[in-house]
Scaffold this motif. Structure first.
Motif, PDB file in Angstrom:
ATOM      1  N   GLN A  10       0.876  12.622  -9.374  1.00 25.90           N
ATOM      2  CA  GLN A  10       0.306  13.957  -9.183  1.00 25.90           C
ATOM      3  C   GLN A  10       1.203  15.039  -9.776  1.00 25.90           C
ATOM      4  O   GLN A  10       0.726  15.953 -10.474  1.00 25.90           O
ATOM      5  N   VAL A  11       2.503  14.941  -9.484  1.00 23.13           N
ATOM      6  CA  VAL A  11       3.441  15.956  -9.969  1.00 23.13           C
ATOM      7  C   VAL A  11       3.661  15.811 -11.473  1.00 23.13           C
ATOM      8  O   VAL A  11       3.710  16.799 -12.206  1.00 23.13           O
ATOM      9  N   LEU A  12       3.762  14.563 -11.939  1.00 20.40           N
ATOM     10  CA  LEU A  12       4.026  14.315 -13.354  1.00 20.40           C
ATOM     11  C   LEU A  12       2.932  14.895 -14.241  1.00 20.40           C
ATOM     12  O   LEU A  12       3.211  15.515 -15.282  1.00 20.40           O
ATOM     13  N   VAL A  57       0.840  -1.193   0.000  1.00 23.65           N
ATOM     14  CA  VAL A  57       0.000   0.000   0.000  1.00 23.65           C
ATOM     15  C   VAL A  57       0.881   1.251   0.000  1.00 23.65           C
ATOM     16  O   VAL A  57       0.598   2.233  -0.693  1.00 23.65           O
ATOM     17  N   ALA A  58       1.982   1.222   0.772  1.00 21.70           N
ATOM     18  CA  ALA A  58       2.914   2.356   0.811  1.00 21.70           C
ATOM     19  C   ALA A  58       3.576   2.577  -0.549  1.00 21.70           C
ATOM     20  O   ALA A  58       3.760   3.720  -0.984  1.00 21.70           O
ATOM     21  N   ILE A  59       3.925   1.483  -1.242  1.00 20.52           N
ATOM     22  CA  ILE A  59       4.517   1.611  -2.584  1.00 20.52           C
ATOM     23  C   ILE A  59       3.512   2.243  -3.542  1.00 20.52           C
ATOM     24  O   ILE A  59       3.853   3.103  -4.365  1.00 20.52           O
ATOM     25  N   SER A  60       2.245   1.841  -3.420  1.00 17.62           N
ATOM     26  CA  SER A  60       1.209   2.397  -4.286  1.00 17.62           C
ATOM     27  C   SER A  60       1.040   3.893  -4.038  1.00 17.62           C
ATOM     28  O   SER A  60       0.894   4.682  -4.992  1.00 17.62           O
ATOM     29  N   ILE A  61       1.082   4.312  -2.788  1.00 13.93           N
ATOM     30  CA  ILE A  61       0.972   5.739  -2.455  1.00 13.93           C
ATOM     31  C   ILE A  61       2.160   6.504  -3.035  1.00 13.93           C
ATOM     32  O   ILE A  61       2.015   7.636  -3.522  1.00 13.93           O
ATOM     33  N   THR A  62       3.343   5.897  -2.989  1.00 16.09           N
ATOM     34  CA  THR A  62       4.532   6.524  -3.575  1.00 16.09           C
ATOM     35  C   THR A  62       4.297   6.825  -5.059  1.00 16.09           C
ATOM     36  O   THR A  62       4.609   7.918  -5.541  1.00 16.09           O
ATOM     37  N   ALA A  63       3.753   5.850  -5.781  1.00 17.81           N
ATOM     38  CA  ALA A  63       3.475   6.046  -7.209  1.00 17.81           C
ATOM     39  C   ALA A  63       2.463   7.162  -7.419  1.00 17.81           C
ATOM     40  O   ALA A  63       2.623   8.007  -8.322  1.00 17.81           O
ATOM     41  N   VAL A  64       1.430   7.212  -6.583  1.00 18.49           N
ATOM     42  CA  VAL A  64       0.407   8.252  -6.712  1.00 18.49           C
ATOM     43  C   VAL A  64       1.018   9.631  -6.484  1.00 18.49           C
ATOM     44  O   VAL A  64       0.678  10.601  -7.184  1.00 18.49           O
ATOM     45  N   GLY A  65       1.926   9.744  -5.528  1.00 16.07           N
ATOM     46  CA  GLY A  65       2.591  11.021  -5.277  1.00 16.07           C
ATOM     47  C   GLY A  65       3.336  11.528  -6.495  1.00 16.07           C
ATOM     48  O   GLY A  65       3.271  12.717  -6.845  1.00 16.07           O
ATOM     49  N   TYR A  66       4.046  10.634  -7.175  1.00 16.38           N
ATOM     50  CA  TYR A  66       4.783  11.022  -8.379  1.00 16.38           C
ATOM     51  C   TYR A  66       3.831  11.316  -9.539  1.00 16.38           C
ATOM     52  O   TYR A  66       4.082  12.214 -10.353  1.00 16.38           O
ATOM     53  N   ILE A  74      13.530  16.684 -18.266  1.00 17.36           N
ATOM     54  CA  ILE A  74      14.299  15.575 -17.684  1.00 17.36           C
ATOM     55  C   ILE A  74      13.675  15.153 -16.357  1.00 17.36           C
ATOM     56  O   ILE A  74      13.582  13.957 -16.056  1.00 17.36           O
ATOM     57  N   GLY A  75      13.223  16.142 -15.584  1.00 15.91           N
ATOM     58  CA  GLY A  75      12.546  15.824 -14.326  1.00 15.91           C
ATOM     59  C   GLY A  75      11.307  14.988 -14.553  1.00 15.91           C
ATOM     60  O   GLY A  75      11.037  14.031 -13.815  1.00 15.91           O
ATOM     61  N   ASN A 110      15.529  23.196   1.600  1.00 16.28           N
ATOM     62  CA  ASN A 110      14.860  22.290   2.533  1.00 16.28           C
ATOM     63  C   ASN A 110      13.341  22.418   2.534  1.00 16.28           C
ATOM     64  O   ASN A 110      12.636  21.391   2.455  1.00 16.28           O
ATOM     65  N   PRO A 111      12.760  23.625   2.618  1.00 12.96           N
ATOM     66  CA  PRO A 111      11.289  23.705   2.632  1.00 12.96           C
ATOM     67  C   PRO A 111      10.654  23.126   1.376  1.00 12.96           C
ATOM     68  O   PRO A 111       9.618  22.456   1.445  1.00 12.96           O
ATOM     69  N   GLU A 112      11.266  23.384   0.219  1.00  7.47           N
ATOM     70  CA  GLU A 112      10.732  22.874  -1.049  1.00  7.47           C
ATOM     71  C   GLU A 112      10.836  21.355  -1.102  1.00  7.47           C
ATOM     72  O   GLU A 112       9.907  20.672  -1.558  1.00  7.47           O
ATOM     73  N   LEU A 113      11.952  20.819  -0.617  1.00  2.00           N
ATOM     74  CA  LEU A 113      12.157  19.368  -0.624  1.00  2.00           C
ATOM     75  C   LEU A 113      11.203  18.680   0.336  1.00  2.00           C
ATOM     76  O   LEU A 113      10.637  17.628   0.022  1.00  2.00           O
ATOM     77  N   ALA A 114      11.000  19.282   1.503  1.00  2.00           N
ATOM     78  CA  ALA A 114      10.145  18.666   2.525  1.00  2.00           C
ATOM     79  C   ALA A 114       8.680  18.624   2.106  1.00  2.00           C
ATOM     80  O   ALA A 114       7.912  17.788   2.598  1.00  2.00           O
ATOM     81  N   SER A 115       8.280  19.510   1.207  1.00  2.00           N
ATOM     82  CA  SER A 115       6.874  19.550   0.778  1.00  2.00           C
ATOM     83  C   SER A 115       6.626  18.815  -0.534  1.00  2.00           C
ATOM     84  O   SER A 115       5.493  18.739  -1.010  1.00  2.00           O
ATOM     85  N   SER A 116       7.665  18.233  -1.131  1.00  2.00           N
ATOM     86  CA  SER A 116       7.530  17.577  -2.429  1.00  2.00           C
ATOM     87  C   SER A 116       7.031  16.142  -2.281  1.00  2.00           C
ATOM     88  O   SER A 116       7.366  15.450  -1.318  1.00  2.00           O
ATOM     89  N   THR A 117       6.226  15.706  -3.233  1.00  2.00           N
ATOM     90  CA  THR A 117       5.829  14.286  -3.284  1.00  2.00           C
ATOM     91  C   THR A 117       6.568  13.543  -4.391  1.00  2.00           C
ATOM     92  O   THR A 117       6.307  12.369  -4.633  1.00  2.00           O
ATOM     93  N   ALA A 118       7.493  14.249  -5.064  1.00  2.00           N
ATOM     94  CA  ALA A 118       8.303  13.633  -6.121  1.00  2.00           C
ATOM     95  C   ALA A 118       9.716  14.209  -6.063  1.00  2.00           C
ATOM     96  O   ALA A 118      10.150  14.919  -6.970  1.00  2.00           O
ATOM     97  N   PRO A 119      10.461  13.914  -4.994  1.00  2.00           N
ATOM     98  CA  PRO A 119      11.761  14.568  -4.783  1.00  2.00           C
ATOM     99  C   PRO A 119      12.796  14.307  -5.870  1.00  2.00           C
ATOM    100  O   PRO A 119      13.575  15.202  -6.212  1.00  2.00           O
TER     101      PRO A 119
END
Length: 469
Positions: free
Chosen positions: A110-112, A99-108, A271-272, A249-258
């Motif tokens: 969203q940004v993609l 489930v955690a892996i699936s959430i990781t994919a969803v986070g990316y 490229i990102g 740091n603030p930008e990195l801490a709030s990202s779902t696709a670091p």
């Protein structure tokens, strides 16, 4: 297998490292940024603990004469109940981790695709991925296994690239500004990220599964497991700290696709996006493999009597579809129960719970190593050295439990204790199977069959249990 076809210690070391460099690291830079660069202290603690665990598991693999991996190890000291509890908690941890892996994919995702999902939509998207990857496995695991072996490089390649060429974009002032944003004490900072850093190493015990495929396993398996774990640790530590010196740091801490964010800063947004797409595919490929693997874990345990028989049912392709659907129902419920307004917080909850349940087999295995060495007549001096390492590994495991937080400890404790209730349903089946295997002529079975330990002769009569047909 002939010697010519066996892996060298270098090949096994590389295989071990690659096995650990999976989707576990995809959100780590964000989680560590919440603590700051000072989280490197947690990395050092976790690297030490993981090396101790890796060596101890290598010794377990060399000494054990029982099948079933960690369950077989635990049986040496804790008997059949220990074997069952190890398999049960390991299976539960895999269920949660998926489930955690699936959430990781969803986070990316969203940004993609530049979409903002609310908490319910994140939950539904997470569950949808779990359903898709489960149904895709109904025809068997051969193709999905090949997909996973290919897509995992979508994680490994960006991580290795950041670790090597990322230094050209590293800014010491950015790193210093994000070193300790919350002014945490050294001890608090050292323990703050232990659970999340261990998440990246979960599965290190599987590195010992290739004992029969390597030259001179007594010497080379411990070397390869330690070398692979150390290599993975170096890459983890270097990559996450390089990113902390490129992205504020603030930008990195709030990202779902670091990783997508850092590659966009290093090169271009395109490229990102490519890196994010690769990591989404890697997470989906990982899910494809793990959804089948978890069903096989439950099936193999059901085949040997440790889990309910329903998990053993399979179709002609060998796919345990009924078991997969039951596990999918559990994952669906977990996806809804852990819904949070913040995707990162939901990820935290699941990772901490996965770590807590996965540490139960680790702790049981470390305790069993002392018995295994005694049974194998390991010389006292060598046994003491190995036991000290196992004690260090156990101490680290308890620290990781503590660092997982009260909620994860409470829920993990409840899930573990619930396992004993389920054991009541499967225990009679275990007794019947042992009676059949041992050709017991009467309808009684001694308590030794339950515990794996000898029972004094004068207690046998009172310890016998009736086996009902």
């Amino acid at each position: 297998m002939s010697v010519a076809k066996k892996m060298s210690v270098g090949q096994l070391t590389m295989l071990t490292a690659v096995n650990m460099l999976g989707s576990g690291i995809v959100l780590l830079p964000t989680k560590l940024a919440e603590v700051g660069g000072i989280s490197i202290l947690s990395w050092l603690i976790t690297a030490t603990g993981s090396l101790a665990l890796a060596y101890a598991f290598a010794r377990c693999g060399m000494l054990s004469r029982k099948t079933g991996g960690m369950g077989g190890y635990a049986e040496y000291t804790f008997g059949k109940a220990g074997n069952y509890l190890t398999n049960y908690t390991y299976g539960v941890s895999l269920l949660i981790a998926n489930v955690a892996i699936s959430i990781t994919a969803v986070g990316y995702i969203q940004v993609l695709f530049d979409v903002k999902l609310d908490s319910l939509q994140v939950g539904l998207a997470t569950i949808s991925l779990l359903w898709i990857t489960t149904f895709a496995n109904f025809g068997g695991a051969r193709i999905t296994g090949q997909i996973g072996a290919f897509t995992v490089w979508g994680v490994i390649a960006p991580v290795v690239l950041v670790s090597t060429i990322g230094w050209f974009w590293f800014d010491s002032s950015v790193y210093a500004a994000g070193w300790n944003p919350h002014n945490m004490g050294w001890m608090d900072a050292a323990g703050a990220s232990v659970a999340i850093t261990l998440w990246a190493f979960l599965g290190l015990e599987s590195a010992c599964a290739n004992t029969d495929a390597v030259e001179n396993p007594e010497k080379n398996v411990p070397i390869a497991v330690l070398g692979g774990t150390l290599g993975a640790a170096v890459i983890y530590i270097v990559s996450t700290n390089v990113i902390a010196g490129i992205v504020d740091n603030p930008e990195l801490a709030s990202s779902t696709a670091p990783f997508g964010l850092v590659f966009a800063k290093m090169f271009t947004p395109l490229i990102g996006d490519i890196v994010m797409a690769a990591m989404v595919l890697a997470c989906i490929g990982s899910l494809l493999g793990w959804q089948f693997t978890i069903a096989q874990v439950f099936k193999s345990s059901a085949d040997t009597g440790y889990f309910l028989p329903i998990f053993a049912k399979a179709n002609k392709a060998g796919t345990p579809i009924v078991g997969m659907l039951i596990l999918l129902a559990g994952q669906t419920a977990l996806g809804f129960l852990t819904i949070s307004p913040d995707l990162s917080k939901q990820f935290d909850t699941l990772v901490n719970l996965a770590v807590v349940t996965n540490l139960v087999p680790y702790i049981l295995s470390m305790a069993a190593l002392m018995t295994m060495q005694k049974v194998s007549n390991v010389p006292p001096g060598k046994a003491l050295a190995t036991n000290i390492i196992a004690w260090v590994a156990a101490a680290y495991s308890y620290l990781a439990l503590y660092s997982s937080g009260e909620q994860a400890l409470m829920l993990g404790g409840v899930a573990t204790i619930f396992g004993y209730t389920l054991f009541g349903f499967v225990n009679n089946r275990l007794i019947r199977l042992e009676a059949i295997n041992n050709s017991v002529p009467t309808q009684t079975v001694s308590a030794q069959h339950l515990t794996g330990e000898p029972v004094p002769v004068n207690h046998l009569q009172s310890a016998t249990l009736e086996v009902r047909p």
